[in-house]
Each structure stands twice: as C-alpha cells, then as structure tokens.
Design a protein around this motif. Structure first.
Motif, PDB file in Angstrom:
ATOM      1  N   ALA A   1     -30.432   6.716  24.753  1.00 41.16           N
ATOM      2  CA  ALA A   1     -30.714   5.302  24.503  1.00 41.16           C
ATOM      3  C   ALA A   1     -29.616   4.465  25.141  1.00 41.16           C
TER       4      ALA A   1
ATOM      5  N   CYS B   1     -26.237   7.817  22.814  1.00 44.86           N
ATOM      6  CA  CYS B   1     -26.215   6.395  23.167  1.00 44.86           C
ATOM      7  C   CYS B   1     -25.151   6.105  24.223  1.00 44.86           C
TER       8      CYS B   1
ATOM      9  N   ALA C   1     -25.861   1.342  18.892  1.00 40.36           N
ATOM     10  CA  ALA C   1     -25.991   2.791  18.696  1.00 40.36           C
ATOM     11  C   ALA C   1     -26.345   3.112  17.250  1.00 40.36           C
TER      12      ALA C   1
ATOM     13  N   ALA D   1     -27.049   9.975  15.697  1.00 37.54           N
ATOM     14  CA  ALA D   1     -26.791   9.402  17.023  1.00 37.54           C
ATOM     15  C   ALA D   1     -25.337   9.684  17.378  1.00 37.54           C
TER      16      ALA D   1
ATOM     17  N   VAL E   1     -30.113  11.366  19.235  1.00 35.46           N
ATOM     18  CA  VAL E   1     -29.985  10.314  20.243  1.00 35.46           C
ATOM     19  C   VAL E   1     -28.558  10.297  20.775  1.00 35.46           C
TER      20      VAL E   1
ATOM     21  N   VAL F   1     -27.753   1.055  24.949  1.00 34.42           N
ATOM     22  CA  VAL F   1     -27.583   0.068  23.876  1.00 34.42           C
ATOM     23  C   VAL F   1     -26.408  -0.863  24.175  1.00 34.42           C
TER      24      VAL F   1
ATOM     25  N   ARG G   1     -28.122   1.508  15.227  1.00 36.98           N
ATOM     26  CA  ARG G   1     -29.527   1.198  14.937  1.00 36.98           C
ATOM     27  C   ARG G   1     -30.488   2.292  15.422  1.00 36.98           C
ATOM     28  N   GLU G   2     -29.982   3.231  16.191  1.00 37.88           N
ATOM     29  CA  GLU G   2     -30.823   4.292  16.754  1.00 37.88           C
ATOM     30  C   GLU G   2     -31.036   5.475  15.806  1.00 37.88           C
ATOM     31  N   ALA G   3     -30.262   5.560  14.719  1.00 33.43           N
ATOM     32  CA  ALA G   3     -30.364   6.713  13.822  1.00 33.43           C
ATOM     33  C   ALA G   3     -29.774   6.359  12.460  1.00 33.43           C
TER      34      ALA G   3
END
Length: 166
Positions: free
Chosen positions: A141, A117, A50, A30, A115, A143, A52-54
């Motif tokens: 994403a 963010c 952010a 991310a 991703v 966030v 938590r996205e990758a």
C-alpha cells in the motif's frame, strides 16, 4: 480483537510473540519502515496512513549503521533508540523494532504482514520489497501525503537560520 498495545519499542523475539498473539485474535498486521531521523510531519502522515491499512502497525526503524550507509556521513542525527522512542510515542503506532539491514526483507519474510506500507515517493511498481511481499500473499500500500517533506530539507533549512535562532 483486543485493544491496541500502543507505542512499544520491542526486540525481535517480543515482536514475534506480540504479532502471533494479535493474529490469533484476528488482527491484520501492517508494516512500515524508515530511518525517521528528525521526525517531521511527512513521517507522521505516512504512519497515520499505514495505521489505517490494518489493525496493528509495526514500524521498523533502521539502526544507526544502516542509516549512515543509506544517508551518508553526519547521519543519523538522532540515535536509533531515540528515533524508535519518538516513533513509538505516536498514537497510530503499535510496535517499533530497530533493524540493522538496508531493507526490511528479513522482517517481511519473518512476520509476513498482511500489508507492507511505503510512502508516496514510491509506486506499487517501484517498492523494492514488492516481490517478497507478493511471495507470501501480502499486498503493498502506498500511503501518506505527497513527498514534499524531507529530513534533508529540514536540516538544510535549520542550517540557513541565523545562529541566534538555531
């Protein structure tokens, strides 16, 4: 996957090597970005979201000249090196790189993170780099918490305090 290499400020070449190693290990990447001038709780919540996205979070911090161009005279308050070190100290951040452009398009095209963010002051439709992210098959994403924190507001609040409390 390997354990995260938390909190490293790196240059472009080292970042390329680290991200390539992480991808070979099966990690998702991310990318988040910003000025991060006078770190505040909104920044922390954005970066936690952010992360938590990758599996790995790369944070791109605007250099001093690009902050000045984006935010105006008197900014940044802290140097790029200081801002990068503060962001790298957050446990949710893996790598930090300082970049000179106003947008992260160059980094997005080079790293192709899974991703990209952005904070809640954007929507998926208003992210400036959304077409770049879509061009290589990534996703955007949104966030963080609601945008009710700002460095500008914090600086204004500090400026209103009596001199003995500054």
């Amino acid at each position: 996957m390997t354990a995260p290499r938390a909190g490293r400020v790196v240059d472009d070449a080292e970042l390329d090597r680290l991200v390539a190693d992480d991808r070979r290990a099966g990690c998702r990447i991310a990318l988040a970005n910003g000025c991060f001038d006078v770190l505040h709780v909104g920044h922390v919540r954005y970066l936690e979201g952010a992360s938590r996205e990758a599996d790995r979070l790369v944070v791109a911090v605007n250099d001093d000249d690009s902050v000045r161009a984006l935010k105006g005279a008197g900014r940044p308050v802290l140097s790029g090196g200081a801002r990068a070190a503060l962001v790298a100290a957050l446990r949710c951040v893996d790598y930090v790189v300082v970049f000179p452009e106003r947008t992260v398009e160059r980094l997005l095209l080079r790293l192709k993170p899974d991703v990209h963010c952005k904070g809640t002051d954007y929507t998926a439709e208003t992210v400036p780099e959304r077409d770049v992210v879509k061009s290589y098959g990534g996703r955007v994403a949104i966030v963080g918490d609601p945008k009710d924190h700002s460095t500008r507001g914090l600086l204004e609040q500090i400026g209103r305090r009596p001199p003995e409390l500054r």
